[in-house]
Structure formats: structure tokens, C-alpha cells
Scaffold this active site. Structure first.
Site, short mmCIF file in Angstrom:
data_model
loop_
_atom_site.label_atom_id
_atom_site.label_comp_id
_atom_site.label_asym_id
_atom_site.label_seq_id
_atom_site.Cartn_x
_atom_site.Cartn_y
_atom_site.Cartn_z
N GLU A 139 -5.34 11.99 3.83
CA GLU A 139 -5.79 10.75 3.64
C GLU A 139 -6.94 10.75 2.78
O GLU A 139 -8.02 11.42 3.11
CB GLU A 139 -6.13 10.16 4.88
CG GLU A 139 -5.30 9.75 6.07
CD GLU A 139 -4.00 8.82 5.49
OE1 GLU A 139 -4.50 8.34 4.41
OE2 GLU A 139 -2.85 8.74 6.28
N CYS B 238 -13.72 5.14 2.15
CA CYS B 238 -12.65 5.46 1.15
C CYS B 238 -11.78 4.19 0.66
O CYS B 238 -11.21 4.49 -0.47
CB CYS B 238 -11.54 6.55 1.95
SG CYS B 238 -10.76 5.98 3.33
#
Length: 473
Positions: free
Chosen positions: A222, A256
């Protein structure tokens, strides 16, 4: 260098011992029951709820200032909801699924059983140290695995508290927390896990994947990248700017999936700047002393962000600070105009309160700009025309999408979360998390009757030729 366990070599030896203890515990109980897994999830939720005030305080101390409401909204709320979601559906997820058997292979039945992988490793970043530790832990425990977590050295108070909390909730051979700096992190990645999940920077993800490759350990990465937001030609700017500003200001942009830059129709740039400034100043009338305004995590990250600003100014960007300068690393929300690809702010993931504005002349031009660059973790489109929405979905690639919103797709337990290309690989959250941490094992079942023996050698029999005639056409 000294780690929480002593010299590095000693810490690595203990790391390996912990892994072996978890492997042995898994071999002794390779298929935990649904009741046992539900009990694990219940214990985890109870421990988090009982300790939430301490966790909020620790995260605040690590950041210098982290809004308590941001921690509750972006960490505690999705964590607790994720546990509830998994608990409610776990028995259904664990149930073997029946599959079709072709007529040529009858009599037989087929099913897929979902088996724990074994020992799962999770490497946790600093920006959401609670949610990004517990969300994958929930998926791994729901799937019946043993779990080791490497927590971030950049959030020492939170990491230590989570270590204590999980140690008081689970035996070490079920859930084990590892602390330490980069050497320990790489030793952790080199352990022969049955699955390894890493959340963090793309540059570090490459090293993690190389380390895992030596053991053929499957990975979920991720990562991040430069997630764009597109303003359409006719969307009301008050709608779009409010939602973009929330996604960009949450955690001071240290997310993110925060909007990394915004594509605005050329004729709307000035109006966008005015509308965005108005929203940000409404959210944060002042910065100094405002408990709602989160600090940059540490001086190193602040220096990096200031370097982006200095580089952009030197290369001709117009820098517009929307909030006042403040102490304790509370950087102002800032727009950047007249940016180009030579600037570091347009090359690297920003991970902070800086938002470049890129003008465009037509929707296809905006999409071409995005697709010419590495695929991002998220894409945000603001416009209410359904045909344009579908056009954006069909002509772009990203890990996830929000239409007329930002960030909120991450909190949906019934959708997979994950990147594509440079923004990562694999998925988790909800059912996808259970599947990621499970082996979907196909099982073909026959009993006494075995018609397949009629096609065994020697070949050339009439029945074999009939089978070919019936089924190979």
C-alpha cells in the site's frame, strides 16, 4: 546502535525466535474456529475502546499536535467499524463455497475452502499509526493467522502504547509487536512470512519487495503516489473546494490518499483559488494554538516540505499561503500556481499541506496529463454530469476513486482498498482483507464411484473416442 531489545544482532535473533514461536503455534492450531476468531476480534475492540483516550494522547504527543477529533474520526472510528463489520460476517466468509464440476468429470463435487496462511507480517507507517496497524490486523486475525507487526519508530509513544496494549490482550505467539529502527525493519521484511503487508513510501516498498522475494513471500504493498483531483468545467466551486480542502487539510495532508494536485479548467483557476482560500480559512480561522490544526510529524518531514517550497519558488512558481505561519511544525496550507514538471513538488508525493494547481483546457487533456504519469492510489473527480463521470472512470487508472468527494472510499469496509502500479499491489479491508490473508484452496471430491477409470490407458478405446467427440468441440 541500541534497540529496545539491546544491540541490533540480539534484537534480530529475538525477532527470529518470535517468528518461530508463532510458526509453531500456528502448526498446533492451523484452522481456528469461527468462535475463536470472533473472540479475538471482541478482545481487540474492547481493548481499543478502553484505551482510546490514552491512544489519542500518545498520537498527539508524537505529532507535536494532532487534532483529537482527527484521531477519533480517521483512526478510531474506521478501526472499530472495521472490527464490527468483520465480526458480523466472519462465519459467512469462512463457509466453503460450492463450485461447478463439468459433466465430463462426474460424479464429483467441488468446493473452495478458505484456510489461514500461517504467520503474517505487517509493516506500519507513522501517518496513521493506529488505523494502519489495526485494520490489517483485523483482516489477518479474521482469516485465522498469527500476526507480527513492525510499528514505526517515528511515533514512539503510540508504538510503545500499542505494544503494551496488544501484549496485554493477546499471547505473543498470536500477536507480536516489534519496535526498532531501519535495521530491524529490514530484518523483519526478510523473515519467511506467509504474507507480508507494507504501507509506506514507494521507494521503501521496493526494498521490502526485494527482501520478501528471497523467501517467495507474497506481498501487499500500500504505497501512494500523486493522487489527482479534477475540477469539471461546471461543478459549483463551493462544493468541490470544501470537499478537496477537507481531504487535503486532514492530518495536515499527511495522508496517502490526500489530493496531491488539482487540475482546474484554465478559466476557473482564479475563482478556484478564491473559493479554496475561503474554505480553508473557515476551517481554520487561526493556526497558532488551534487544537484542530495538526502538526507535521517531525523536523525531518518539515524540512523536506520546506525544500519543495524553496525549489518551486526558485523555478518560478507562485506560492500562496492560505493560513498564517505557526510554531510547533504547523505548516500553513499553501497553493502553488505556475508549476511544472521540473519542480520536486510535481515529482514526489507531497504528503503535506501543499497543493499545486495545474490548469487544463479540456477533460481529455486532464486525463492525458494523469495517464502520462505513474498510476496513483486515488483519483477524485468533481462534476455532476454522469457521462463525464463514466468517461473519467473508463479512461483513467487508480487504486480507488471518489466522485465528488475525497478520502471517504477508504472507510468503506465493503470495498477493497489497494493501489495499482507505482501506488501498490493487492487489496485489503473487509472481505478482501479476509481473502488476502487466506488461501482459497480448491478441493475436488470423489467417493467410491470413479467413471474416470474408463479413460485410463491403454488409449484408443471406443469410449475414449466418444468422450473426445462429445466434449472437445
Amino acid at each position: 546502535m541500541v534497540t529496545p531489545f539491546g544491540p541490533v544482532e540480539q534484537a534480530i535473533a529475538e525477532l527470529q525466535q518470535r517468528f518461530q514461536a508463532q510458526r509453531a503455534a500456528f502448526m498446533a492450531n492451523p484452522m481456528p474456529s469461527a468462535d475463536q476468531r470472533i473472540a479475538w476480534l471482541d478482545s481487540l475492540k474492547a481493548a481499543l475502546l478502553a484505551d482510546q483516550d490514552t491512544l489519542v494522547r500518545c498520537i498527539n504527543e508524537d505529532f507535536g499536535n494532532r487534532s483529537a477529533d482527527e484521531t477519533l474520526l480517521a483512526e478510531m472510528l474506521p478501526t472499530v467499524q472495521g472490527i464490527r463489520y468483520a465480526r458480523k460476517r466472519l462465519r459467512r466468509w469462512m463457509k466453503p463455497s460450492r463450485r461447478h464440476v463439468g459433466l465430463a468429470f462426474m460424479p464429483a463435487s467441488a468446493r473452495v475452502i478458505y484456510q489461514p496462511l500461517g504467520v503474517v507480517g505487517i509493516i506500519v507507517p507513522w501517518n496513521y499509526p493506529l488505523f494502519l496497524a489495526i485494520a490489517p490486523l483485523v483482516g489477518a486475525l479474521a482469516a485465522g493467522n498469527r500476526v507480527m507487526l513492525k510499528l514505526s519508530e517515528a511515533t514512539p509513544q503510540t508504538s510503545q502504547r500499542l505494544k503494551e496494549l496488544l501484549a496485554s490482550t493477546f499471547p505473543d505467539d498470536l500477536v507480536s509487536v516489534v519496535l526498532g529502527e531501519a535495521e530491524i525493519g529490514m530484518a523483519f521484511a526478510r523473515l519467511p512470512f506467509d504474507h507480508l503487508l507494507f504501507t509506506g513510501a514507494t521507494s521503501i516498498g521496493r526494498h521490502v519487495m526485494r527482501a520478501a522475494a528471497d523467501n517467495l513471500t507474497p506481498v501487499t504493498l500500500e504505497l501512494g503516489g500523486k493522487s489527482p483531483a479534477i475540477i469539471s468545467a461546471d461543478v459549483p466551486l463551493e462544493h468541490a473546494t470544501e470537499r478537496i480542502a477537507f481531504g487535503k487539510t486532514l492530518n495536515a495532508g499527511q495522508t496517502c490518499v490526500a489530493p496531491d494536485y488539482v487540475l482546474v479548467p484554465r478559466q476557473r483557476v482564479d475563482d478556484f483559488v478564491d473559493a479554496y482560500r475561503s474554505v480553508v480559512q473557515r476551517f481554520y480561522p487561526q493556526v497558532e494554538g488551534n487544537p484542530d490544526y495538526t502538526s507535521i510529524i517531525n523536523a525531518r518531514q518539515q524540512h523536506r516540505l520546506q525544500g519543495y517550497l524553496d525549489d518551486a519558488r526558485a523555478k518560478g512558481a507562485e506560492v500562496i499561503a492560505l493560513t498564517a505561519e505557526a510554531t510547533d511544525r504547523r505548516m500553513p496550507q499553501t497553493l502553488l500556481l505556475n508549476v511544472d514538471d521540473s519542480m520536486r513538488v510535481m515529482q514526489d508525493e507531497i504528503f503535506g499541506p501543499l497543493l499545486p494547481v495545474v490548469p487544463y483546457d479540456g477533460l481529455d487533456d486532464a486525463l492525458a496529463y494523469i495517464t502520462a504519469r505513474p498510476r496513483p492510489l486515488a483519483l477524485y473527480y468533481f462534476g455532476y454530469d454522469r457521462r463525464e463521470q463514466q468517461h473519467v472512470l473508463h479512461h483513467s487508472h487508480s487504486g480507488g476513486v471518489c466522485l465528488n468527494d475525497t478520502l471517504m472510499h477508504v472507510a468503506q469496509d465493503d470495498m477493497p482498498f489497494g493501489g495499482i502500479g507505482a501506488s501498490g499491489m493487492g487489496h485489503y479491508h473487509g472481505h478482501e482483507g479476509f481473502l488476502t490473508f487466506s488461501k482459497a484452496k480448491g478441493v475436488l471430491i470423489k467417493q467410491r464411484l470413479n467413471l474416470a477409470r474408463l479413460i485410463y490407458p491403454p488409449y484408443g478405446k471406443a469410449l475414449q473416442r466418444l468422450v473426445y467427440k462429445l466434449f472437445i468441440r
